[in-house]
Design an enzyme around this catalytic site. Structure first.
Site, mmCIF file in Angstrom:
data_model
loop_
_atom_site.group_PDB
_atom_site.id
_atom_site.type_symbol
_atom_site.label_atom_id
_atom_site.label_comp_id
_atom_site.label_asym_id
_atom_site.label_seq_id
_atom_site.Cartn_x
_atom_site.Cartn_y
_atom_site.Cartn_z
ATOM 1 N N CYS A 54 -0.565 0.348 1.911
ATOM 2 C CA CYS A 54 -0.581 2.330 2.327
ATOM 3 C C CYS A 54 -2.011 2.275 3.250
ATOM 4 O O CYS A 54 -2.455 2.601 3.615
ATOM 5 C CB CYS A 54 -0.969 2.293 0.745
ATOM 6 S SG CYS A 54 0.453 4.320 1.715
ATOM 7 N N LYS A 93 -5.109 -3.052 -4.024
ATOM 8 C CA LYS A 93 -5.362 -1.940 -2.724
ATOM 9 C C LYS A 93 -7.266 -1.173 -3.012
ATOM 10 O O LYS A 93 -7.320 -1.284 -4.550
ATOM 11 C CB LYS A 93 -4.333 -1.358 -2.992
ATOM 12 C CG LYS A 93 -4.643 0.701 -2.057
ATOM 13 C CD LYS A 93 -3.572 1.578 -2.464
ATOM 14 C CE LYS A 93 -3.840 2.426 -1.355
ATOM 15 N NZ LYS A 93 -2.583 3.503 -1.763
ATOM 16 N N GLU A 106 5.292 -0.612 -1.687
ATOM 17 C CA GLU A 106 4.123 -0.590 -3.019
ATOM 18 C C GLU A 106 4.353 -0.648 -3.595
ATOM 19 O O GLU A 106 5.092 0.531 -4.291
ATOM 20 C CB GLU A 106 2.858 0.458 -2.349
ATOM 21 C CG GLU A 106 2.068 1.151 -2.826
ATOM 22 C CD GLU A 106 1.105 1.893 -2.065
ATOM 23 O OE1 GLU A 106 0.288 2.555 -2.803
ATOM 24 O OE2 GLU A 106 1.340 2.698 -0.880
#
Length: 259
Positions: free
Chosen positions: A143, A110, A41
């Protein structure tokens, strides 16, 4: 298929240095026979760099994407990496997938933002991302997305064979690689490839423990907490019968799944 996971902290705030690191890891991974390299990330910029991330954001077809494409071409393998994406509405925490010819295959933003820092710096993505690579179908997470089983299930219902999860999971949460990754793999009957950051970045310690989980929940390969280039062997054929014989879709009770 051999897939490389580059568990590294990189150089916070230093894009040219991180591109040099990408090149080194790509060539090392290719020398090991890997077809795809995963990087964590916000690999390109660094994660714990505060407001600096805004100034390092680039468009998905920006100069760093071109440089990464050249690296993929020179090394002869595909690369997926995290970066701050400059979009028309703001900055996104994104992942860009490039094929071995350096051409963009997919871009994921994300969808679940973690904490005040991410909500202040980024806009949330609004779409899932599936792409085809080497005869298999991959979904993408970043994540905190891993904490939401609904997202993994959505990918599974749409035919994913594997999920790529790029992460900056921190040291207090080893439960993510140790428990959530094999759980997401088993409950959805697919592979999950988890590539985390390592070491310490401006005082923030990362969990590391990047890993590859099989559809039966087995951890096929895993890292410790330090920087490491791990090669995972993913055999889709080996688990074909398991995936066929352990279906879940027809047993779901959609009449019960509501708030």
């Amino acid at each position: 298929m051999k897939i490389a996971l580059g568990q590294t902290v990189g150089a916070p705030g230093d894009v040219p240095s991180n591109l040099q690191l990408m090149s080194r890891l790509a060539h090392e991974a290719a020398a090991e026979g890997a077809k795809l390299l995963l990087l964590p990330e916000l690999f390109l910029s660094g994660y714990n760099i505060g407001d600096q991330v805004q100034g390092l954001a680039e468009r998905r077809d920006g100069p760093s994407a071109a440089a990464a494409g050249a690296i993929a071409t020179n090394a002869g393998l595909a690369i997926i990496y995290g970066y701050p994406e400059l979009g028309s509405e703001g900055v996104y925490n994104s992942a860009l997938m490039l094929d071995r010819a350096g051409k963009p295959v997919a871009n994921y933003r994300k969808t679940h933002l973690w904490g005040d820092f991410e909500r202040r710096q980024f806009r949330a993505g609004a779409e899932t991302t599936l792409f085809e690579f080497a005869g298999a179908r991959f979904g993408v997470m970043i994540c905190y997305d891993i904490d939401f089983p609904e997202l993994a299930r959505q990918y599974a219902m749409n035919g994913a064979d594997a999920i790529i999860a790029l992460s900056a999971t921190t040291a207090p949460y080893p439960v993510v690689p140790r428990r959530l990754i094999p759980a997401r793999a088993y409950e959805n009957r697919l592979f999950v490839l988890f590539c985390d950051r390592a070491g310490t970045e401006h005082g923030l310690a990362y969990a590391g423990e990047s890993c590859a989980a099989a559809p039966d929940g087995e951890i096929l390969a895993g890292c410790g907490r330090g920087e490491e280039l791990m090669i995972a062997e993913i055999d889709f054929g080996r688990y074909r019968d398991f995936r066929r014989d352990h279906q879940f879709a027809e047993d779901r009770r959609l009449d019960l799944y509501h708030a």
